[in-house]
Design a protein around this motif. Sequence first.
Motif, PDB file in Angstrom:
ATOM      1  N   ALA A  31      69.080  62.474   7.034  1.00 57.59           N
ATOM      2  CA  ALA A  31      69.710  61.487   6.157  1.00 57.59           C
ATOM      3  C   ALA A  31      69.343  60.086   6.628  1.00 57.59           C
ATOM      4  CB  ALA A  31      71.239  61.655   6.177  1.00 57.59           C
ATOM      5  N   PRO A  32      68.708  59.214   5.840  1.00 55.54           N
ATOM      6  CA  PRO A  32      68.212  59.564   4.507  1.00 55.54           C
ATOM      7  C   PRO A  32      66.798  60.150   4.530  1.00 55.54           C
ATOM      8  CG  PRO A  32      67.991  57.196   4.851  1.00 55.54           C
ATOM      9  CD  PRO A  32      68.618  57.753   6.115  1.00 55.54           C
ATOM     10  N   GLY A  33      66.055  60.022   5.650  1.00 52.38           N
ATOM     11  CA  GLY A  33      64.707  60.580   5.719  1.00 52.38           C
ATOM     12  C   GLY A  33      63.677  59.758   4.966  1.00 52.38           C
ATOM     13  N   ASN A  34      62.473  60.311   4.836  1.00 51.54           N
ATOM     14  CA  ASN A  34      61.401  59.664   4.064  1.00 51.54           C
ATOM     15  C   ASN A  34      60.460  60.761   3.549  1.00 51.54           C
ATOM     16  OD1 ASN A  34      59.421  60.265   6.086  1.00 51.54           O
ATOM     17  ND2 ASN A  34      59.961  58.415   7.224  1.00 51.54           N
ATOM     18  N   ALA A  35      59.376  60.344   2.896  1.00 50.63           N
ATOM     19  CA  ALA A  35      58.507  61.335   2.226  1.00 50.63           C
ATOM     20  C   ALA A  35      57.826  62.272   3.216  1.00 50.63           C
ATOM     21  CB  ALA A  35      57.468  60.605   1.376  1.00 50.63           C
ATOM     22  N   GLY A  36      57.567  61.795   4.427  1.00 54.46           N
ATOM     23  CA  GLY A  36      56.930  62.656   5.429  1.00 54.46           C
ATOM     24  C   GLY A  36      57.930  63.614   6.048  1.00 54.46           C
ATOM     25  N   HIS A 364      55.461  59.586   9.287  1.00 54.99           N
ATOM     26  CA  HIS A 364      55.787  58.615   8.235  1.00 54.99           C
ATOM     27  C   HIS A 364      56.916  57.689   8.680  1.00 54.99           C
ATOM     28  CE1 HIS A 364      53.949  60.816   4.563  1.00 54.99           C
ATOM     29  NE2 HIS A 364      53.431  61.321   5.680  1.00 54.99           N
ATOM     30  N   ALA A 365      56.759  56.403   8.402  1.00 55.26           N
ATOM     31  CA  ALA A 365      57.824  55.422   8.678  1.00 55.26           C
ATOM     32  C   ALA A 365      58.350  54.903   7.340  1.00 55.26           C
ATOM     33  CB  ALA A 365      57.271  54.318   9.562  1.00 55.26           C
ATOM     34  N   GLY A 366      57.590  54.002   6.692  1.00 58.74           N
ATOM     35  CA  GLY A 366      58.028  53.461   5.402  1.00 58.74           C
ATOM     36  C   GLY A 366      57.278  54.119   4.268  1.00 58.74           C
ATOM     37  N   THR A 367      57.714  55.304   3.858  1.00 55.27           N
ATOM     38  CA  THR A 367      57.110  55.982   2.706  1.00 55.27           C
ATOM     39  C   THR A 367      58.220  56.567   1.831  1.00 55.27           C
ATOM     40  OG1 THR A 367      56.972  58.230   3.645  1.00 55.27           O
ATOM     41  CG2 THR A 367      55.125  56.728   4.117  1.00 55.27           C
TER      42      THR A 367
END
Length: 424
Positions: A31-36, A364-367
Amino acid sequence: MKVLIVGSGGREHAIAWKIAKSPKVDKIYCAPGNAGIAGVAECVPIAAMEFEKLADFAKENQIDLTVIGMDDPLVGGIVDLFEQRGLRVFGPRKNAAIIEGSKVFSKDLMKKYGIPTGAYETFSDAGAAVKYLETSEYPIVLKADGLALGKGVLICNNFEEAREGVRTLMLDKQFGAAGDSIVIEEFLTGPEVSALCFCDGTAIKTMTSAQDHKRAKDGDEGLNTGGMGTFSPSPFYTKEVDEFCKKYIYQPTMDAMKKEGRDFMGILFVGLILTPKGPRVLEYNARFGDPETQVVLPRMKNDIVEVFEACIDGRLDTIDLQFEDNAAVCVVLASDGYPEKYERGFAITGLGNFDGKDDYFCFHAGTKFDAQGKIVTNGGRVLGVTALGADLKQARANAYKATDWVEFDNKYMRHDIGKAIDEA
Ligand code: GLY
């Protein structure tokens, strides 16, 4: 076991990837995570500061272990709330996370317990700070007391710059309440090393060392960022340095926190500077480093879930932490303009090039996924391209090769991550 991770950056992707390797774990949520992260965990649309919602989610989904990746929720007391709700959680309570949340607290702690650090004074009055700076030696360092996204540290070369710095932090409040108080500290020189340590409140065990590159541009020029790349291990972190730090820094810090009634369970990230007079503490963080985690965890042999559980249960002394005898380099692919103004929403291509390659990782960081389900840029730091190698030189060559595998508009990176390795 079901595990919940709280956070959304490259650090949390690396933590999720490592947790997924544990045979004890059946299901991971983030939570909330990212695309990677969505590739290894089910992402849950709850923000990291929504403590009640996160605790409700953990209860409803019978989460066995929650791991907090980010500093803000730790400093805000998320661990205390989870514990009150009877949930098992890895990370320091609010009264221990203050070691990162207040630089005045951490400097005073080090002074009180004789832990090696730079000489300093603290100020809550801007006029008094400026008066002190009139007779100071330069360069000098100004630090906002509170959390400031890694940007609250100013190195000032003369009185004019320092007076401007006091205005920025304390009067203009560029970082809000973080600048209500400041630390003015002597400027130290030497290689900076990040030491991430597991802690169970009593025992502390260091992971392998890493080095970060905080400035935006090659040659350590440009503005401070969250970190543009890392490598591990640091050639400067010798056996002698490790022994000194264990004796005079790591264990004394644990003991000091215990004596203060602030037992520290979680990750203590000690920011060290190796001065000609010996190692000194620049800062403490109460969580994994980002992007240090991206080079440390791929080298870790242990099942990380077993280590988290040992920390929570106060039996870290039974764990033999082990790391591969190799090296790792992480090059951050950022959006051009970071850490200032940058655009988002560009399609990222080539991510599949990392599939099936054990020595290469694209954290992934900002995806995020766009409306069509395509992965697009969604932050200043976008990806952490990480590679292993037999030694640092090999890992560096591998990492830079892999930066060509992935593309997006406005892709920006430093070209000298780990260059110091060649000169060490
Ligand atoms: N890379 C520095 C930090 O995580 O604070």
